[in-house]
Design an enzyme around this catalytic site. Structure first.
Site, mmCIF file in Angstrom:
data_model
loop_
_atom_site.group_PDB
_atom_site.id
_atom_site.type_symbol
_atom_site.label_atom_id
_atom_site.label_comp_id
_atom_site.label_asym_id
_atom_site.label_seq_id
_atom_site.Cartn_x
_atom_site.Cartn_y
_atom_site.Cartn_z
ATOM 1 N N LYS A 98 24.591 -24.959 19.667
ATOM 2 C CA LYS A 98 25.247 -24.115 20.677
ATOM 3 C C LYS A 98 26.566 -24.745 21.127
ATOM 4 O O LYS A 98 27.589 -24.066 21.266
ATOM 5 C CB LYS A 98 24.297 -23.909 21.866
ATOM 6 C CG LYS A 98 24.898 -23.094 22.986
ATOM 7 C CD LYS A 98 24.502 -21.650 22.952
ATOM 8 C CE LYS A 98 25.317 -20.805 23.921
ATOM 9 N NZ LYS A 98 24.546 -19.848 24.667
ATOM 10 N N GLU B 181 14.883 -18.330 19.885
ATOM 11 C CA GLU B 181 16.276 -18.810 19.870
ATOM 12 C C GLU B 181 16.409 -20.043 18.978
ATOM 13 O O GLU B 181 17.423 -20.234 18.315
ATOM 14 C CB GLU B 181 16.757 -19.119 21.296
ATOM 15 C CG GLU B 181 16.744 -17.932 22.245
ATOM 16 C CD GLU B 181 17.888 -16.922 22.037
ATOM 17 O OE1 GLU B 181 18.757 -17.159 21.175
ATOM 18 O OE2 GLU B 181 17.889 -15.897 22.750
ATOM 19 N N HIS C 294 20.200 -10.198 18.496
ATOM 20 C CA HIS C 294 20.317 -9.697 19.861
ATOM 21 C C HIS C 294 20.739 -8.227 19.919
ATOM 22 O O HIS C 294 20.517 -7.567 20.930
ATOM 23 C CB HIS C 294 21.325 -10.527 20.662
ATOM 24 C CG HIS C 294 20.824 -11.901 21.011
ATOM 25 N ND1 HIS C 294 20.383 -12.807 20.065
ATOM 26 C CD2 HIS C 294 20.680 -12.527 22.210
ATOM 27 C CE1 HIS C 294 20.013 -13.922 20.670
ATOM 28 N NE2 HIS C 294 20.178 -13.788 21.964
ATOM 29 N N LYS D 56 28.093 -18.237 29.854
ATOM 30 C CA LYS D 56 27.906 -16.797 30.043
ATOM 31 C C LYS D 56 27.041 -16.583 31.278
ATOM 32 O O LYS D 56 25.955 -17.154 31.385
ATOM 33 C CB LYS D 56 27.214 -16.175 28.819
ATOM 34 C CG LYS D 56 28.177 -15.857 27.694
ATOM 35 C CD LYS D 56 27.505 -14.998 26.644
ATOM 36 C CE LYS D 56 28.450 -14.707 25.502
ATOM 37 N NZ LYS D 56 27.794 -13.961 24.417
ATOM 38 N N ARG E 292 36.108 -17.007 44.602
ATOM 39 C CA ARG E 292 36.809 -16.946 43.298
ATOM 40 C C ARG E 292 36.415 -18.090 42.372
ATOM 41 O O ARG E 292 37.151 -18.448 41.456
ATOM 42 C CB ARG E 292 38.324 -16.925 43.486
ATOM 43 C CG ARG E 292 38.810 -15.718 44.251
ATOM 44 C CD ARG E 292 40.281 -15.466 43.991
ATOM 45 N NE ARG E 292 40.725 -14.288 44.721
ATOM 46 C CZ ARG E 292 41.193 -14.323 45.962
ATOM 47 N NH1 ARG E 292 41.301 -15.466 46.604
ATOM 48 N NH2 ARG E 292 41.560 -13.215 46.546
ATOM 49 N N ASN F 107 24.730 -14.086 18.717
ATOM 50 C CA ASN F 107 24.051 -12.824 19.028
ATOM 51 C C ASN F 107 23.166 -12.342 17.884
ATOM 52 O O ASN F 107 22.703 -11.198 17.889
ATOM 53 C CB ASN F 107 25.073 -11.740 19.373
ATOM 54 C CG ASN F 107 25.847 -12.089 20.629
ATOM 55 O OD1 ASN F 107 25.283 -12.669 21.557
ATOM 56 N ND2 ASN F 107 27.123 -11.773 20.655
ATOM 57 N N HIS G 61 18.380 -6.522 22.264
ATOM 58 C CA HIS G 61 18.797 -6.027 23.591
ATOM 59 C C HIS G 61 18.452 -4.557 23.755
ATOM 60 O O HIS G 61 18.017 -4.132 24.821
ATOM 61 C CB HIS G 61 20.314 -6.178 23.754
ATOM 62 C CG HIS G 61 20.742 -7.530 24.229
ATOM 63 N ND1 HIS G 61 22.056 -7.909 24.299
ATOM 64 C CD2 HIS G 61 20.036 -8.593 24.657
ATOM 65 C CE1 HIS G 61 22.142 -9.149 24.750
ATOM 66 N NE2 HIS G 61 20.928 -9.591 24.971
ATOM 67 N N GLU H 168 34.187 -15.928 22.931
ATOM 68 C CA GLU H 168 33.654 -14.988 21.937
ATOM 69 C C GLU H 168 34.736 -14.090 21.346
ATOM 70 O O GLU H 168 34.596 -12.867 21.298
ATOM 71 C CB GLU H 168 32.521 -14.150 22.547
ATOM 72 C CG GLU H 168 31.628 -13.554 21.471
ATOM 73 C CD GLU H 168 30.339 -12.944 22.020
ATOM 74 O OE1 GLU H 168 29.633 -13.618 22.783
ATOM 75 O OE2 GLU H 168 30.045 -11.809 21.648
ATOM 76 N N HIS I 81 12.894 -11.396 26.534
ATOM 77 C CA HIS I 81 14.125 -11.549 25.760
ATOM 78 C C HIS I 81 13.874 -12.168 24.375
ATOM 79 O O HIS I 81 14.344 -11.653 23.363
ATOM 80 C CB HIS I 81 15.133 -12.398 26.554
ATOM 81 C CG HIS I 81 16.413 -12.620 25.826
ATOM 82 N ND1 HIS I 81 17.265 -11.592 25.492
ATOM 83 C CD2 HIS I 81 16.982 -13.747 25.328
ATOM 84 C CE1 HIS I 81 18.313 -12.078 24.835
ATOM 85 N NE2 HIS I 81 18.161 -13.387 24.719
ATOM 86 N N ARG J 6 31.749 -17.190 18.097
ATOM 87 C CA ARG J 6 30.628 -17.214 19.058
ATOM 88 C C ARG J 6 29.691 -16.020 18.911
ATOM 89 O O ARG J 6 28.515 -16.101 19.252
ATOM 90 C CB ARG J 6 31.155 -17.314 20.499
ATOM 91 C CG ARG J 6 30.026 -17.430 21.502
ATOM 92 C CD ARG J 6 30.488 -17.834 22.875
ATOM 93 N NE ARG J 6 29.352 -17.885 23.781
ATOM 94 C CZ ARG J 6 29.341 -18.480 24.942
ATOM 95 N NH1 ARG J 6 30.412 -19.091 25.377
ATOM 96 N NH2 ARG J 6 28.260 -18.477 25.707
HETATM 97 N N1 GLY Z 1 23.512 -16.291 24.124
HETATM 98 C C1 GLY Z 1 24.680 -16.034 23.380
HETATM 99 C C2 GLY Z 1 25.889 -16.787 23.849
HETATM 100 O O1 GLY Z 1 25.788 -17.623 24.712
HETATM 101 O O2 GLY Z 1 26.978 -16.536 23.368
#
Ligand code: GLY
Length: 364
Positions: free
Chosen positions: A230, A186, A251, A144, A122, A248, A255, A240, A268, A244
């Site tokens: 970041k 990025e 993305h 993430k 956990r 993206n 994606h 998010e 990516h 946040r």
């Molecule tokens: N790569 C996007 C984030 O970490 O929210």
């Protein structure tokens, strides 16, 4: 060069330490966190060959009991099956609640090792030691973690903040140029969404496609400004629920391209680069940002040697379908991050399928 950036998340706060030669200090850095003595280094075959010995020696010198788990190289292995194998290693080496998984590698390693740490018993500690530019400026920060589902990227995952992110820029010397370029996507993203000064700095450089063309101070600037961006965003919105989502940028379509092409045609960063070109085109179409800014972003992406066109033979209708399974869908509407000026973006669900068809149609 050494700098420390704090990710401010109350009791879950942690440092991003950027230090040349920092890999030799891995043991003492983790030792200072007062965690348990058992660690599992999760890496991939290629990275482990280069840096495994150094990392393990540093950990053993600091008194840690070290085991390792080596993944095959590639996004296609970021699956539940791969994760199961990490759990098997955790069991074999009897990791405890106080133990730490150390992710030594790029984004795939960081995501998988992070998710294993989030879920084993956990939740145990994770320390991120990113070895690609992309992982240094993005994937290793912010908690993430996850694996891919056959129907979409990162659909299975959890938020699990690391205890430390240790960045040693020296390891970039062995990074293949294509991976360096992927990371630059990025970096350009941070310039567009958050830091106009970074964007201007990148514009001044003649070439961004290989490190040997970088002016001497560019790499430290890229790392600290991107990590700061970041950290700022994640500190304001860890899970998010709002801000946040701006990370993206590029993305959404990126994606979808990665997924439709089976993660085999573009990596990516390349997907994000194409996605940023598309998002910029959508913003121009919607009258949100001017074509001069669109041109400036395109020029940076090209200077970084990144693709600006859709992969050949791509079915735009398949992209539109895939967008519906994206995590960014809310109430059945796809949310796009669109730029309004350099350093500022907005989140909108007003983009229609017809505008997407129009913009992607021009990018073939
Ligand atoms: N790569 C996007 C984030 O970490 O929210």
């Amino acid at each position: 060069m050494q700098s420390v950036i704090r990710v401010d998340l109350g009791p879950q706060s942690y440092d991003i330490t950027i230090a040349s030669g920092g890999l030799d200090e891995l043991g003492t850095q983790i030792g200072a966190l007062n965690l348990g003595k058992k660690v599992l280094v999760v890496s991939n075959q290629m990275i482990f060959r280069h840096y495994g010995e150094k990392a393990i020696a540093s950990l053993q010198k600091a008194g840690f009991e070290v085991a390792s788990h080596i993944l095959p190289v590639g996004e296609q292995y970021k699956t539940l099956t791969g994760l199961q194998r990490i759990y098997n290693s955790a069991l074999e080496h009897r990791l405890e609640r106080s133990s730490t998984i150390i992710a030594l590698g790029g984004g795939v390693v960081g995501d998988m090792a992070g998710f294993a740490a989030a879920t084993w018993l956990r939740g145990i500690n994770v320390v991120q030691v990113p070895t690609s530019l992309l992982a240094m400026v993005d994937a290793s920060i912010g908690g993430k973690t996850g694996v891919n589902h056959p129907q979409g990227k990162n659909l299975i995952g959890a938020f699990h903040q690391p205890r430390l992110v240790l960045i040693d820029p020296e390891v970039l010397k062995t990074l293949p140029p294509r991976e360096l370029r992927a990371g630059m996507a990025e970096v350009i993203k941070y310039g567009v969404i958050w830091d106009a000064e970074l964007f201007a700095q990148l514009e001044k450089c003649k070439r961004l496609d290989q490190m040997r063309y970088f002016p001497a101070d560019l790499l430290p600037e890229i790392l600290s400004k991107s990590c700061q961006a970041k950290a700022d965003v994640v500190s304001k919105d860890e899970k998010e629920s709002g801000l946040r989502a701006i990370l993206n940028y590029g993305h959404t379509i990126g994606h979808a391209i990665e997924s439709v092409t089976g993660y085999k045609v573009v990596n990516h960063g390349e997907g994000v680069a194409i996605g940023m070109v598309a998002a910029s085109g959508l913003a121009v179409e919607l009258g949100m940002w001017d074509s001069e800014c669109d041109r400036r972003q395109l020029a940076l992406i090209q200077k970084a040697g990144l693709p600006i066109k859709l992969p050949s033979g791509l079915d735009i209708e398949e992209i539109l379908e895939t967008l519906q399974t994206d995590k960014k869908v809310q109430d059945s509407k796809v949310r796009f991050i669109l730029p309004t000026q350099i350093g500022v973006v907005t989140i909108t669900d007003r983009v229609t399928a017809d505008v997407i068809r129009l913009v992607l149609g021009r990018m073939g």
